[in-house]
Write an enzyme that holds these catalytic residues in place. Structure first.
Site, mmCIF file in Angstrom:
data_model
loop_
_atom_site.group_PDB
_atom_site.id
_atom_site.type_symbol
_atom_site.label_atom_id
_atom_site.label_comp_id
_atom_site.label_asym_id
_atom_site.label_seq_id
_atom_site.Cartn_x
_atom_site.Cartn_y
_atom_site.Cartn_z
ATOM 1 N N CYS A 1 -10.127 10.203 8.055
ATOM 2 C CA CYS A 1 -10.040 9.306 9.216
ATOM 3 C C CYS A 1 -11.092 9.514 10.305
ATOM 4 O O CYS A 1 -11.697 8.542 10.761
ATOM 5 C CB CYS A 1 -8.657 9.410 9.833
ATOM 6 S SG CYS A 1 -7.370 8.791 8.746
ATOM 7 N N GLU B 1 -2.095 14.634 8.021
ATOM 8 C CA GLU B 1 -1.719 15.091 6.687
ATOM 9 C C GLU B 1 -1.271 16.550 6.735
ATOM 10 O O GLU B 1 -1.790 17.350 7.510
ATOM 11 C CB GLU B 1 -2.879 14.895 5.714
ATOM 12 C CG GLU B 1 -3.060 13.430 5.389
ATOM 13 C CD GLU B 1 -4.153 13.167 4.374
ATOM 14 O OE1 GLU B 1 -4.445 14.043 3.546
ATOM 15 O OE2 GLU B 1 -4.727 12.066 4.435
ATOM 16 N N GLY C 1 0.849 -1.192 0.000
ATOM 17 C CA GLY C 1 0.000 0.000 0.000
ATOM 18 C C GLY C 1 0.881 1.237 0.000
ATOM 19 O O GLY C 1 1.502 1.563 1.017
ATOM 20 N N ALA C 2 0.961 1.909 -1.157
ATOM 21 C CA ALA C 2 1.837 3.089 -1.294
ATOM 22 C C ALA C 2 1.003 4.368 -1.278
ATOM 23 O O ALA C 2 1.137 5.221 -2.139
ATOM 24 C CB ALA C 2 2.654 2.992 -2.582
ATOM 25 N N VAL D 1 -2.748 -0.729 3.479
ATOM 26 C CA VAL D 1 -3.771 -0.507 2.447
ATOM 27 C C VAL D 1 -4.954 0.256 3.056
ATOM 28 O O VAL D 1 -5.067 0.391 4.274
ATOM 29 C CB VAL D 1 -4.259 -1.848 1.842
ATOM 30 C CG1 VAL D 1 -3.151 -2.520 1.070
ATOM 31 C CG2 VAL D 1 -4.814 -2.769 2.923
HETATM 32 N N1 LIG Z 1 -4.269 9.253 5.517
HETATM 33 C C1 LIG Z 1 -3.937 9.417 6.787
HETATM 34 O O1 LIG Z 1 -3.630 10.521 7.220
HETATM 35 C C2 LIG Z 1 -3.917 8.250 7.733
HETATM 36 C C3 LIG Z 1 -3.307 8.394 8.976
HETATM 37 C C4 LIG Z 1 -3.293 7.317 9.852
HETATM 38 C C5 LIG Z 1 -3.848 6.106 9.484
HETATM 39 N N2 LIG Z 1 -4.426 5.976 8.261
HETATM 40 C C6 LIG Z 1 -4.933 4.648 7.895
HETATM 41 O O2 LIG Z 1 -3.937 4.034 7.061
HETATM 42 C C7 LIG Z 1 -4.552 3.224 6.041
HETATM 43 C C8 LIG Z 1 -4.111 3.712 4.676
HETATM 44 O O3 LIG Z 1 -4.569 5.034 4.518
HETATM 45 P P1 LIG Z 1 -4.060 5.938 3.306
HETATM 46 O O4 LIG Z 1 -4.616 7.287 3.549
HETATM 47 O O5 LIG Z 1 -2.613 5.744 3.132
HETATM 48 O O6 LIG Z 1 -4.836 5.251 2.098
HETATM 49 P P2 LIG Z 1 -4.592 5.476 0.552
HETATM 50 O O7 LIG Z 1 -5.876 5.215 -0.120
HETATM 51 O O8 LIG Z 1 -3.887 6.781 0.324
HETATM 52 O O9 LIG Z 1 -3.542 4.327 0.164
HETATM 53 C C9 LIG Z 1 -3.844 2.973 0.147
HETATM 54 C C10 LIG Z 1 -3.030 2.327 -0.972
HETATM 55 O O10 LIG Z 1 -3.219 0.917 -0.926
HETATM 56 C C11 LIG Z 1 -3.205 0.448 -2.263
HETATM 57 N N3 LIG Z 1 -3.820 -0.885 -2.350
HETATM 58 C C12 LIG Z 1 -5.129 -1.217 -2.228
HETATM 59 N N4 LIG Z 1 -5.281 -2.547 -2.375
HETATM 60 C C13 LIG Z 1 -4.044 -3.064 -2.580
HETATM 61 C C14 LIG Z 1 -3.559 -4.379 -2.816
HETATM 62 N N5 LIG Z 1 -4.381 -5.417 -2.843
HETATM 63 N N6 LIG Z 1 -2.234 -4.541 -3.014
HETATM 64 C C15 LIG Z 1 -1.391 -3.476 -2.996
HETATM 65 N N7 LIG Z 1 -1.806 -2.199 -2.795
HETATM 66 C C16 LIG Z 1 -3.113 -2.011 -2.585
HETATM 67 C C17 LIG Z 1 -3.975 1.497 -3.019
HETATM 68 O O11 LIG Z 1 -3.727 1.436 -4.415
HETATM 69 C C18 LIG Z 1 -3.454 2.782 -2.368
HETATM 70 O O12 LIG Z 1 -2.345 3.305 -3.071
HETATM 71 C C19 LIG Z 1 -6.046 3.324 6.305
HETATM 72 O O13 LIG Z 1 -6.425 2.253 7.116
HETATM 73 C C20 LIG Z 1 -6.196 4.635 7.063
HETATM 74 O O14 LIG Z 1 -7.331 4.646 7.898
HETATM 75 C C21 LIG Z 1 -4.465 7.005 7.373
HETATM 76 O O1 LIG Z 2 -8.624 22.549 16.235
HETATM 77 C C1 LIG Z 2 -8.895 21.985 15.172
HETATM 78 C C2 LIG Z 2 -8.031 21.057 14.551
HETATM 79 C C3 LIG Z 2 -8.430 20.449 13.357
HETATM 80 N N1 LIG Z 2 -9.621 20.755 12.793
HETATM 81 C C4 LIG Z 2 -10.037 20.058 11.561
HETATM 82 O O2 LIG Z 2 -10.035 18.664 11.821
HETATM 83 C C5 LIG Z 2 -9.728 17.931 10.630
HETATM 84 C C6 LIG Z 2 -8.612 16.938 10.875
HETATM 85 O O3 LIG Z 2 -7.413 17.643 11.137
HETATM 86 P P1 LIG Z 2 -6.074 16.901 11.575
HETATM 87 O O4 LIG Z 2 -6.337 16.052 12.750
HETATM 88 O O5 LIG Z 2 -5.044 17.933 11.707
HETATM 89 O O6 LIG Z 2 -5.722 16.065 10.248
HETATM 90 P P2 LIG Z 2 -5.761 14.519 9.837
HETATM 91 O O7 LIG Z 2 -4.737 14.369 8.778
HETATM 92 O O8 LIG Z 2 -7.154 14.102 9.545
HETATM 93 O O9 LIG Z 2 -5.213 13.708 11.107
HETATM 94 C C7 LIG Z 2 -6.067 13.004 11.995
HETATM 95 O O10 LIG Z 2 -6.403 11.735 11.469
HETATM 96 C C8 LIG Z 2 -5.258 10.900 11.174
HETATM 97 C C9 LIG Z 2 -5.786 9.639 10.512
HETATM 98 O O11 LIG Z 2 -6.200 8.677 11.403
HETATM 99 C C10 LIG Z 2 -4.505 10.628 12.478
HETATM 100 O O12 LIG Z 2 -3.401 9.793 12.205
HETATM 101 C C11 LIG Z 2 -4.065 11.955 13.081
HETATM 102 O O13 LIG Z 2 -3.411 11.716 14.321
HETATM 103 C C12 LIG Z 2 -5.288 12.835 13.291
HETATM 104 O O14 LIG Z 2 -4.890 14.126 13.762
HETATM 105 C C13 LIG Z 2 -9.401 18.992 9.574
HETATM 106 O O15 LIG Z 2 -10.541 19.205 8.779
HETATM 107 C C14 LIG Z 2 -9.080 20.233 10.387
HETATM 108 O O16 LIG Z 2 -9.336 21.434 9.692
HETATM 109 C C15 LIG Z 2 -10.482 21.666 13.399
HETATM 110 O O17 LIG Z 2 -11.570 21.934 12.901
HETATM 111 N N2 LIG Z 2 -10.082 22.257 14.573
#
Ligand SMILES: NC(=O)c1ccc[n+]([C@@H]2O[C@H](COP(=O)([O-])OP(=O)(O)OC[C@H]3O[C@@H](n4cnc5c(N)ncnc54)[C@H](O)[C@@H]3O)[C@@H](O)[C@H]2O)c1
Ligand SMILES: O=c1ccn([C@@H]2O[C@H](COP(=O)(O)OP(=O)(O)O[C@H]3O[C@H](CO)[C@@H](O)[C@H](O)[C@H]3O)[C@@H](O)[C@H]2O)c(=O)[nH]1
Length: 496
Positions: free
Chosen positions: A308, A197, A36-37, A121
């Site tokens: 998330c 993010e 999962g990239a 993923v």
């Molecule tokens: N985005 C965030 O900020 C964040 C932060 C913390 C946790 N998470 C969690 O991490 C996980 C991944 O999130 P993400 O935002 O990186 O998702 P994403 O959609 O950006 O990436 C997932 C990747 O997995 C790949 N994929 C899907 N099926 C596959 C397979 N069978 N083999 C190989 N690759 C495959 C997809 O093509 C995609 O590139 C989720 O469970 C999410 O809840 C996300």
């Molecule tokens: O005081 C605040 C802080 C954030 N936001 C909003 O809340 C959302 C989420 O913000 P933020 O938490 O900074 O970004 P995410 O990338 O969604 O990160 C959250 O979700 C990720 C995915 O699970 C976790 O890994 C992180 O720890 C968690 O902060 C955004 O719409 C922000 O604008 C507010 O409205 N008020």
């Protein structure tokens, strides 16, 4: 509810014990594979490769285009500092790909070479069937785990990096155990990701903590220790916390629920502020100054977005319902209800400023991403706000520094198609000034820095009466804007 296991019968509990001290010698690791990239897999792999030059890191994705993009200078993920660690700078030459970081679609070979396989993923909310709208869909993760079981020819540590329903670790173990080649053994770890993010690289380099959940057995502890030793290359040991698998899985959902709860709490208070004359910024400062509460995640907004918070809280709600804890489920779900209310009441508040008639009115929307410094629009509040204004009959012009027009249209598209004519009232612009030209109101939906430094004098000249600016005090200074002739409406501040 069928998905949820009777944990009393699960062997995690039976083998409980404390971590043996001194009896575990972690193996040195030389090859790690991510599957999962995406935002998480790609960014985490890049930081790991950067911090551990002695480890070969391969990232597998089924999406060949994405894999290719990671090898280009146009990374699929827009994160500050990410390009600098994916590529190695070379004096006077184009930067080259980091030697120990590989992106590929070759899954089997990558699994076979790796000692540790990190599954990152996507796990979206289930769209159909039992649990739809609430339960995290871990089917992709399960397919990947099956692939690991069938491909592995030697012992592996398999890590759940994706956010998963509590109990998934046991399903993963079952799949691995029942489909392994003879003599091949697996250890399952949970290692949820907490990066946000826009600040992913910084969060990965200096995380508040790293969680590693393991089976409470000797081999489980050893696997956890082996994985911890990789993180310990750059993260202080006291920040690497080991615990049992279920605690780790639940901690991820709990962290997001508590963070989102703070935002819904401050947004709920913002409604009271608007009705009473209290100012939410002052209230947030007052409560956040209490060291037990702290200042973070207390910024009043149009609501939280992102991929998330909503899905993870829904997963928690579903878990509570499975456990027949309906009042506990309602408690967590209230966070989401307030979030929806904040968006709909914001549209209503703005519409009321136009005597409840948006026909012939134009609203400029500045920012479409779910937060600043990212091009990600998943669950962005801007989507609902724009839909709300279009539904009221307004024209809407949108500008975001990072989000492409095609993405904005895709996010809004279905409704536009369903309600003929909506599309004619939607314009995607190349600058904030362009979006504001001819607009009666402007709403700052994403707190990009660039909107703070917008040429607001110019904007005042190109906008049309009544020149109302809506937004949060995090981005707008009402005193300055009012002196330029705008009427300013701030979330959580009463208009007298
Ligand atoms: N985005 C965030 O900020 C964040 C932060 C913390 C946790 N998470 C969690 O991490 C996980 C991944 O999130 P993400 O935002 O990186 O998702 P994403 O959609 O950006 O990436 C997932 C990747 O997995 C790949 N994929 C899907 N099926 C596959 C397979 N069978 N083999 C190989 N690759 C495959 C997809 O093509 C995609 O590139 C989720 O469970 C999410 O809840 C996300
Ligand atoms: O005081 C605040 C802080 C954030 N936001 C909003 O809340 C959302 C989420 O913000 P933020 O938490 O900074 O970004 P995410 O990338 O969604 O990160 C959250 O979700 C990720 C995915 O699970 C976790 O890994 C992180 O720890 C968690 O902060 C955004 O719409 C922000 O604008 C507010 O409205 N008020």
């Amino acid at each position: 509810m069928p998905f949820f296991r009777d944990y009393k019968n699960g062997d995690l509990r039976h083998k409980k014990g404390s971590a043996p001290t001194g009896s575990t010698t972690p193996k040195s690791v030389s090859y790690i594979c991510f599957i999962g990239a995406g935002y998480v897999g790609g960014s985490t792999a890049a930081v790991l490769a950067n911090q551990c030059p002695h480890i070969q890191v391969t990232v597998v994705d089924k999406n060949a285009e994405r894999t290719k993009a990671w090898q280009s200078e146009n990374l699929p993920v827009a994160e500050t500092g990410l390009l600098d660690i994916v590529k190695v700078p070379r004096d006077g030459l184009r930067p080259s790909q980091r030697k120990n970081l590989h992106f590929t679609t070759e899954v089997e070979e990558s699994i076979q070479q790796a000692e540790i396989i990190i599954v990152s993923v996507n796990t979206p909310t289930k769209a159909v069937g039992t649990g739809s709208g609430y339960l995290l869909d871990s089917s992709v993760l399960e397919d990947v785990v099956m692939c690991i079981a069938r491909s592995a020819r030697s012992n592996k540590i398999v890590v759940e990096k994706s956010t998963v329903p509590v109990g998934t670790g046991e399903t993963v173990r079952d799949i691995l155990r029942n489909n392994a080649h003879t003599g091949v053994k697996f250890e399952v770890l949970s290692n949820p990701e907490f990066l946000a993010e826009g600040t992913a690289v910084q969060n990965l380099l200096q995380p508040d903590r790293v969680l590693i959940g393991c089976l409470e057995t000797k081999s489980g502890f050893l696997a956890a220790e082996t994985f911890a030793s990789v993180y310990a290359t750059w993260i202080p040991r006291e920040r690497i916390i080991t615990m049992n698998l279920f605690s780790s899985e639940l901690s991820k959902l709990a962290a997001n629920a508590l963070l989102a709860q703070r935002i819904s709490s401050i947004n709920a208070l913002s409604i009271i502020c608007e009705a009473t004359g209290a100012d939410i910024q002052q209230v947030a400062k007052a409560v956040g100054s209490d060291s037990r509460i702290g200042p973070h995640m207390l910024r009043a907004s149009f609501g939280f977005g992102g991929s998330c918070f909503k899905k993870d809280i829904r997963s928690l709600v579903y878990l509570c319902k499975c456990l027949h804890l309906d009042d506990v489920a309602a408690y967590w779900e209230a966070i989401l209800n307030i979030n929806e209310k904040q968006k709909s009441r914001s549209v209503a508040r703005i519409v009321s400023r136009f005597n409840n008639n948006m026909n012939g009115k134009k609203i400029a929307i500045l920012g479409f991403a779910f937060k600043e410094n990212t091009g990600d629009t998943r669950e962005s509040c801007a989507i609902d706000l724009v839909k709300g204004f279009l539904h009221e009959g307004a024209s809407v012009s949108i500008y975001d520094p990072l989000v492409q027009e095609s993405q904005i249209r895709e996010d809004l598209g279905i409704d536009c198609a369903a309600d003929g004519g909506l599309d004619n009232r939607l314009t995607i612009c190349q600058s904030g000034e362009e979006a504001c030209t001819g607009a009666h109101g402007v709403l700052v939906a994403t707190n990009w820095d660039t909107f703070r430094s917008l040429d607001w004098d110019h904007v005042a000249r190109v906008m049309t009466y009544p020149r109302i600016v809506f937004g949060s005090s995090a981005c707008l200074d009402p005193n300055v804007l009012e002196s330029m002739g705008f009427t300013v409406e701030i979330i959580g501040k009463k208009v007298w």
